[in-house]
Scaffold this motif. Structure first.
Motif, PDB file in Angstrom:
ATOM      1  N   LYS A  52       1.014  -0.754  -0.217  1.00 28.91           N
ATOM      2  CA  LYS A  52      -0.060   0.224   0.214  1.00 28.91           C
ATOM      3  C   LYS A  52       0.958   1.824  -0.019  1.00 28.91           C
ATOM      4  CE  LYS A  52      -4.030   1.415   2.403  1.00 28.91           C
ATOM      5  NZ  LYS A  52      -5.350   2.041   2.850  1.00 28.91           N
ATOM      6  N   SER A  53       1.006   2.113  -1.570  1.00 31.72           N
ATOM      7  CA  SER A  53       1.290   2.789  -1.156  1.00 31.72           C
ATOM      8  C   SER A  53       0.552   4.434  -1.160  1.00 31.72           C
ATOM      9  CB  SER A  53       2.897   3.332  -2.266  1.00 31.72           C
ATOM     10  OG  SER A  53       1.873   2.677  -3.440  1.00 31.72           O
ATOM     11  N   GLY A  54       1.434   5.639  -0.726  1.00 32.35           N
ATOM     12  CA  GLY A  54       0.367   7.288  -0.488  1.00 32.35           C
ATOM     13  C   GLY A  54       0.876   7.067  -2.196  1.00 32.35           C
ATOM     14  N   GLU A  55       0.962   8.839  -2.346  1.00 33.16           N
ATOM     15  CA  GLU A  55       0.831   9.122  -3.932  1.00 33.16           C
ATOM     16  C   GLU A  55       2.475   8.874  -4.659  1.00 33.16           C
ATOM     17  OE1 GLU A  55       0.408  14.043  -6.091  1.00 33.16           O
ATOM     18  OE2 GLU A  55      -0.273  13.587  -3.981  1.00 33.16           O
ATOM     19  N   GLY A  56       2.335   8.616  -5.606  1.00 35.72           N
ATOM     20  CA  GLY A  56       4.149   8.747  -6.187  1.00 35.72           C
ATOM     21  C   GLY A  56       5.000   9.730  -5.668  1.00 35.72           C
ATOM     22  N   ILE A  57       6.033  10.025  -6.357  1.00 33.67           N
ATOM     23  CA  ILE A  57       6.678  11.029  -6.036  1.00 33.67           C
ATOM     24  C   ILE A  57       7.500  11.198  -7.860  1.00 33.67           C
ATOM     25  CG2 ILE A  57       9.130  12.632  -5.011  1.00 33.67           C
ATOM     26  CD1 ILE A  57       7.974  10.849  -2.569  1.00 33.67           C
ATOM     27  N   ARG A  58       7.582  12.513  -8.337  1.00 35.41           N
ATOM     28  CA  ARG A  58       7.679  12.066  -9.388  1.00 35.41           C
ATOM     29  C   ARG A  58       9.463  11.625  -9.349  1.00 35.41           C
ATOM     30  NH1 ARG A  58       7.598  17.160 -11.575  1.00 35.41           N
ATOM     31  NH2 ARG A  58       7.556  17.876 -10.177  1.00 35.41           N
ATOM     32  N   TYR A  59      10.133  10.575 -10.354  1.00 35.93           N
ATOM     33  CA  TYR A  59      11.697  10.321 -10.302  1.00 35.93           C
ATOM     34  C   TYR A  59      12.246  11.931 -10.502  1.00 35.93           C
ATOM     35  CZ  TYR A  59      16.583   8.352 -11.590  1.00 35.93           C
ATOM     36  OH  TYR A  59      16.689   7.719 -11.733  1.00 35.93           O
ATOM     37  N   ALA A  60      11.949  12.430 -11.717  1.00 34.98           N
ATOM     38  CA  ALA A  60      12.250  13.605 -11.656  1.00 34.98           C
ATOM     39  C   ALA A  60      13.115  14.128 -10.763  1.00 34.98           C
ATOM     40  CB  ALA A  60      12.120  14.592 -12.916  1.00 34.98           C
ATOM     41  N   LEU A  61      12.095  14.328  -9.693  1.00 33.51           N
ATOM     42  CA  LEU A  61      12.426  15.752  -8.405  1.00 33.51           C
ATOM     43  C   LEU A  61      13.925  15.402  -7.735  1.00 33.51           C
ATOM     44  CD1 LEU A  61       9.316  15.975  -6.588  1.00 33.51           C
ATOM     45  CD2 LEU A  61      10.043  17.309  -8.031  1.00 33.51           C
ATOM     46  N   VAL A  70      21.961   8.911  -8.252  1.00 34.58           N
ATOM     47  CA  VAL A  70      22.985   8.468  -7.935  1.00 34.58           C
ATOM     48  C   VAL A  70      22.294   7.435  -6.658  1.00 34.58           C
ATOM     49  CG1 VAL A  70      25.736   8.316  -7.621  1.00 34.58           C
ATOM     50  CG2 VAL A  70      24.832  10.393  -9.449  1.00 34.58           C
ATOM     51  N   LEU A  71      22.265   7.899  -5.665  1.00 29.26           N
ATOM     52  CA  LEU A  71      21.647   7.759  -4.650  1.00 29.26           C
ATOM     53  C   LEU A  71      21.366   6.114  -4.914  1.00 29.26           C
ATOM     54  CD1 LEU A  71      22.462   7.168  -1.586  1.00 29.26           C
ATOM     55  CD2 LEU A  71      20.215   8.479  -1.516  1.00 29.26           C
ATOM     56  N   ILE A  72      20.215   6.596  -5.614  1.00 30.52           N
ATOM     57  CA  ILE A  72      19.433   5.201  -6.093  1.00 30.52           C
ATOM     58  C   ILE A  72      19.910   4.635  -6.356  1.00 30.52           C
ATOM     59  CG2 ILE A  72      17.125   4.448  -7.019  1.00 30.52           C
ATOM     60  CD1 ILE A  72      15.729   7.254  -7.023  1.00 30.52           C
ATOM     61  N   ASP A  73      20.903   4.902  -7.618  1.00 32.59           N
ATOM     62  CA  ASP A  73      21.617   3.606  -7.804  1.00 32.59           C
ATOM     63  C   ASP A  73      22.565   2.905  -7.420  1.00 32.59           C
ATOM     64  OD1 ASP A  73      20.420   4.191 -10.551  1.00 32.59           O
ATOM     65  OD2 ASP A  73      21.966   6.147 -11.061  1.00 32.59           O
ATOM     66  N   LEU A  74      23.233   3.270  -6.251  1.00 39.04           N
ATOM     67  CA  LEU A  74      24.304   3.076  -5.521  1.00 39.04           C
ATOM     68  C   LEU A  74      23.900   2.121  -4.797  1.00 39.04           C
ATOM     69  CD1 LEU A  74      26.677   6.233  -4.569  1.00 39.04           C
ATOM     70  CD2 LEU A  74      27.393   4.170  -6.499  1.00 39.04           C
ATOM     71  N   ILE A  75      22.693   2.259  -4.177  1.00 34.36           N
ATOM     72  CA  ILE A  75      22.075   1.866  -3.013  1.00 34.36           C
ATOM     73  C   ILE A  75      21.948  -0.107  -4.251  1.00 34.36           C
ATOM     74  CG2 ILE A  75      19.704   0.796  -1.809  1.00 34.36           C
ATOM     75  CD1 ILE A  75      19.795   3.762  -1.938  1.00 34.36           C
ATOM     76  N   ALA A  76      20.823   0.281  -5.414  1.00 30.53           N
ATOM     77  CA  ALA A  76      20.211  -1.015  -5.847  1.00 30.53           C
ATOM     78  C   ALA A  76      22.058  -1.603  -6.174  1.00 30.53           C
ATOM     79  CB  ALA A  76      20.140  -0.548  -7.220  1.00 30.53           C
ATOM     80  N   ALA A  77      23.038  -0.956  -6.587  1.00 27.72           N
ATOM     81  CA  ALA A  77      24.691  -1.863  -7.088  1.00 27.72           C
ATOM     82  C   ALA A  77      25.330  -2.559  -5.490  1.00 27.72           C
ATOM     83  CB  ALA A  77      25.599  -0.681  -7.714  1.00 27.72           C
ATOM     84  N   ILE A  86      22.319  -4.286 -13.600  1.00 24.43           N
ATOM     85  CA  ILE A  86      21.497  -3.540 -12.648  1.00 24.43           C
ATOM     86  C   ILE A  86      21.270  -2.338 -12.390  1.00 24.43           C
ATOM     87  CG2 ILE A  86      22.438  -3.220 -10.289  1.00 24.43           C
ATOM     88  CD1 ILE A  86      19.078  -4.000  -9.827  1.00 24.43           C
ATOM     89  N   LEU A  87      22.327  -1.545 -13.320  1.00 23.18           N
ATOM     90  CA  LEU A  87      22.549  -0.212 -13.856  1.00 23.18           C
ATOM     91  C   LEU A  87      22.019   0.104 -14.952  1.00 23.18           C
ATOM     92  CD1 LEU A  87      26.018   0.664 -11.617  1.00 23.18           C
ATOM     93  CD2 LEU A  87      23.276   1.144 -11.001  1.00 23.18           C
ATOM     94  N   ALA A  88      21.257  -0.892 -16.011  1.00 22.36           N
ATOM     95  CA  ALA A  88      20.890  -0.217 -17.105  1.00 22.36           C
ATOM     96  C   ALA A  88      19.409  -0.225 -16.913  1.00 22.36           C
ATOM     97  CB  ALA A  88      20.658  -1.656 -18.321  1.00 22.36           C
ATOM     98  N   ASP A  89      19.668   1.174 -17.768  1.00 24.85           N
ATOM     99  CA  ASP A  89      18.293   1.964 -18.220  1.00 24.85           C
ATOM    100  C   ASP A  89      16.769   1.067 -18.606  1.00 24.85           C
ATOM    101  OD1 ASP A  89      19.987   4.206 -18.613  1.00 24.85           O
ATOM    102  OD2 ASP A  89      19.899   4.537 -20.506  1.00 24.85           O
ATOM    103  N   ASP A  90      17.269  -0.081 -18.872  1.00 20.70           N
ATOM    104  CA  ASP A  90      15.748  -0.684 -18.649  1.00 20.70           C
ATOM    105  C   ASP A  90      15.228  -1.291 -17.629  1.00 20.70           C
ATOM    106  OD1 ASP A  90      17.281  -3.012 -18.652  1.00 20.70           O
ATOM    107  OD2 ASP A  90      16.620  -3.867 -20.466  1.00 20.70           O
ATOM    108  N   ARG A  91      16.522  -1.172 -16.835  1.00 25.22           N
ATOM    109  CA  ARG A  91      15.963  -1.885 -14.719  1.00 25.22           C
ATOM    110  C   ARG A  91      15.894  -0.912 -13.689  1.00 25.22           C
ATOM    111  NH1 ARG A  91      20.098  -6.495 -14.037  1.00 25.22           N
ATOM    112  NH2 ARG A  91      18.916  -6.872 -12.225  1.00 25.22           N
ATOM    113  N   LEU A  92      15.728   0.187 -14.414  1.00 24.71           N
ATOM    114  CA  LEU A  92      15.649   1.536 -13.068  1.00 24.71           C
ATOM    115  C   LEU A  92      14.136   1.258 -12.553  1.00 24.71           C
ATOM    116  CD1 LEU A  92      15.586   4.021 -12.278  1.00 24.71           C
ATOM    117  CD2 LEU A  92      14.037   5.001 -14.113  1.00 24.71           C
ATOM    118  N   GLY A  93      13.257   0.472 -12.702  1.00 21.18           N
ATOM    119  CA  GLY A  93      12.065  -0.059 -12.120  1.00 21.18           C
ATOM    120  C   GLY A  93      12.804  -0.877 -11.009  1.00 21.18           C
TER     121      GLY A  93
END
Length: 155
Positions: A52-61, A70-77, A86-93
């Motif tokens: 269950k989630s609240g209103e989504g936040i735009r990734y552009a922010l 970069v932080l999002i990418d580092l946490i995933a890596a 995991i850092l490929a464009d098609d794996r952003l989700g």
């Protein structure tokens, strides 16, 4: 028409997010609070899935802020170090899901700190957590690279 990319925030922490971003809170916006919470969740090894989630936040922010994406990418890596793709464009989700779950874990940690301290001074609590993260431990001072960095900072 391009699809706007958004990341979720856990609905169970809407009240906490409001406090964190309110007049006396340490953050100006939800995305800032979630970036901190994800870092805290990763540090505390608290990855908590949610539906269950609240209103989504735009990734552009975060994409338009210094180091946000970069932080999002580092946490995933760091989560899947054996999978450089995991850092490929098609794996952003997938990266966003990892980020969301660590943010949820970090919000759980923040709520626990509030409950334990019995305080609503969120600036002091967040500051304390940051200082704890920066304080050298026996584990970090034994790592030669970390020791050299701390020596250079004169800690």
């Amino acid at each position: 028409m391009a699809v706007e990319i958004r990341f979720r925030r856990p609905a169970e922490h809407e009240q906490l997010l409001s406090l964190l971003t309110g007049k006396d809170g340490p953050f100006r916006a939800n995305y800032e609070a979630l970036l901190f919470a994800a870092s805290l969740g990763r540090r505390k090894e608290r990855r908590v899935p949610f539906e269950k989630s609240g209103e989504g936040i735009r990734y552009a922010l975060v994409e338009n802020r210094e180091y946000g994406d970069v932080l999002i990418d580092l946490i995933a890596a760091a989560e899947v170090p054996e999978d450089a793709k995991i850092l490929a464009d098609d794996r952003l989700g997938e990266r966003l899901r990892i980020f969301e779950e660590y943010a949820n874990g970090g919000l759980h940690c923040l709520q626990a700190e509030i409950n334990t301290r019995g305080s609503r001074d969120l600036v002091a609590i967040v500051s304390s957590l940051v200082l704890d993260a920066l304080t050298p431990t026996a584990d970090t001072t034994e790592d030669p690279a970390v020791k050299d960095m701390l020596d250079a900072l004169e800690w």
